[in-house]
Design an enzyme around this catalytic site. Structure first.
Site, PDB file in Angstrom:
ATOM      1  CG  PHE A   6      -1.930   1.103   1.451  1.00  0.00           C
ATOM      2  CD1 PHE A   6      -2.779   1.432   0.208  1.00  0.00           C
ATOM      3  CD2 PHE A   6      -1.953   2.161   2.112  1.00  0.00           C
ATOM      4  CE1 PHE A   6      -3.751   2.466   0.096  1.00  0.00           C
ATOM      5  CE2 PHE A   6      -2.600   3.118   2.027  1.00  0.00           C
ATOM      6  CZ  PHE A   6      -3.632   3.253   1.175  1.00  0.00           C
ATOM      7  N   GLY A   7       0.635   2.097  -1.012  1.00  0.00           N
ATOM      8  CA  GLY A   7       1.317   3.296  -1.085  1.00  0.00           C
ATOM      9  C   GLY A   7       0.650   4.480  -0.694  1.00  0.00           C
ATOM     10  CE1 TYR A   8       2.171   6.798   4.631  1.00  0.00           C
ATOM     11  CE2 TYR A   8       1.988   4.352   4.285  1.00  0.00           C
ATOM     12  CZ  TYR A   8       2.450   5.608   4.885  1.00  0.00           C
ATOM     13  OH  TYR A   8       3.323   5.127   5.666  1.00  0.00           O
ATOM     14  N   GLY A   9       2.491   7.638   0.346  1.00  0.00           N
ATOM     15  CA  GLY A   9       3.348   8.673   0.380  1.00  0.00           C
ATOM     16  C   GLY A   9       4.409   8.751  -0.565  1.00  0.00           C
ATOM     17  CB  SER A  10       7.909   8.678  -0.683  1.00  0.00           C
ATOM     18  OG  SER A  10       8.235   7.536   0.143  1.00  0.00           O
ATOM     19  CD  GLU A  85       8.937   2.953   3.497  1.00  0.00           C
ATOM     20  OE1 GLU A  85       8.470   3.728   4.381  1.00  0.00           O
ATOM     21  OE2 GLU A  85       9.295   3.507   2.452  1.00  0.00           O
TER      22      GLU A  85
END
Length: 176
Positions: A6-10, A85
């Site tokens: 899941f990508g939500y930022g960089s 991360e």
């Protein structure tokens, strides 16, 4: 085995791994916010920046992107993501259910903030966030580049994020 992230930022604009498919997705129970002090990538120990994290909040939804790792690269992808991360252990790696747009719910590797970690700073006023983001610089460059890239990619995806839009305008005004 299919691996979703899941990508939500960089991860929206710099996944750093081979992506076979990208699908708009939503994660329930978490809010995207600048609630993590960055001492590596977008700030330093002496002058921390801010990066986005998923902060657990009931009755909220975070819109982002489900990234499917290219088949055969799952182990390398997970190793890469953990190195990137989990650099300071402020993020927790979780397998969470995300809803793919127009499709099923899948489990995805998701990085959420540890609210007990020293780098957690949830609830900062937007003006304070803007002042920090406008000045901080880390190993991957100015903090404002991170903000602008993320906001631009969310806009391109059709994802509304009023706080990021306000921050982008304010930080642009501060930095000239």
């Amino acid at each position: 085995m299919t691996m979703w992230v899941f990508g939500y930022g960089s991860l929206l604009w710099n996944p750093g791994f081979d992506v076979a498919e990208e699908v708009p997705a939503t994660l329930s129970g978490y809010a995207r916010s600048f609630c993590m002090r960055s001492i590596h990538h977008r700030g330093t120990d002496e002058d921390p920046g801010l990066v986005l994290a998923l902060d657990e909040h009931q009755d909220t939804v975070c819109n982002g992107v489900a990234l499917r790792a290219t088949p055969g690269t799952e182990d390398a992808t997970l190793a890469y993501l953990r190195e990137r991360e989990l650099i300071s252990s402020a993020y927790l790696e979780r397998m969470l259910d995300i809803a793919l747009e127009g499709g099923p719910t899948v489990q995805a590797v998701t990085y959420v903030i540890d609210p007990d970690h020293v780098q957690y700073c949830g609830g900062l006023p937007l003006e304070e966030q803007a002042q920090i983001i406008a000045r901080a610089v880390g190993g991957r460059g100015p903090n404002y580049e991170y903000l602008f890239n993320t906001a631009q990619h969310l806009t391109a995806l059709g994802v509304a994020d009023p706080d990021l839009d306000w921050l982008s305008r304010r930080v642009a005004a501060i930095t000239g």
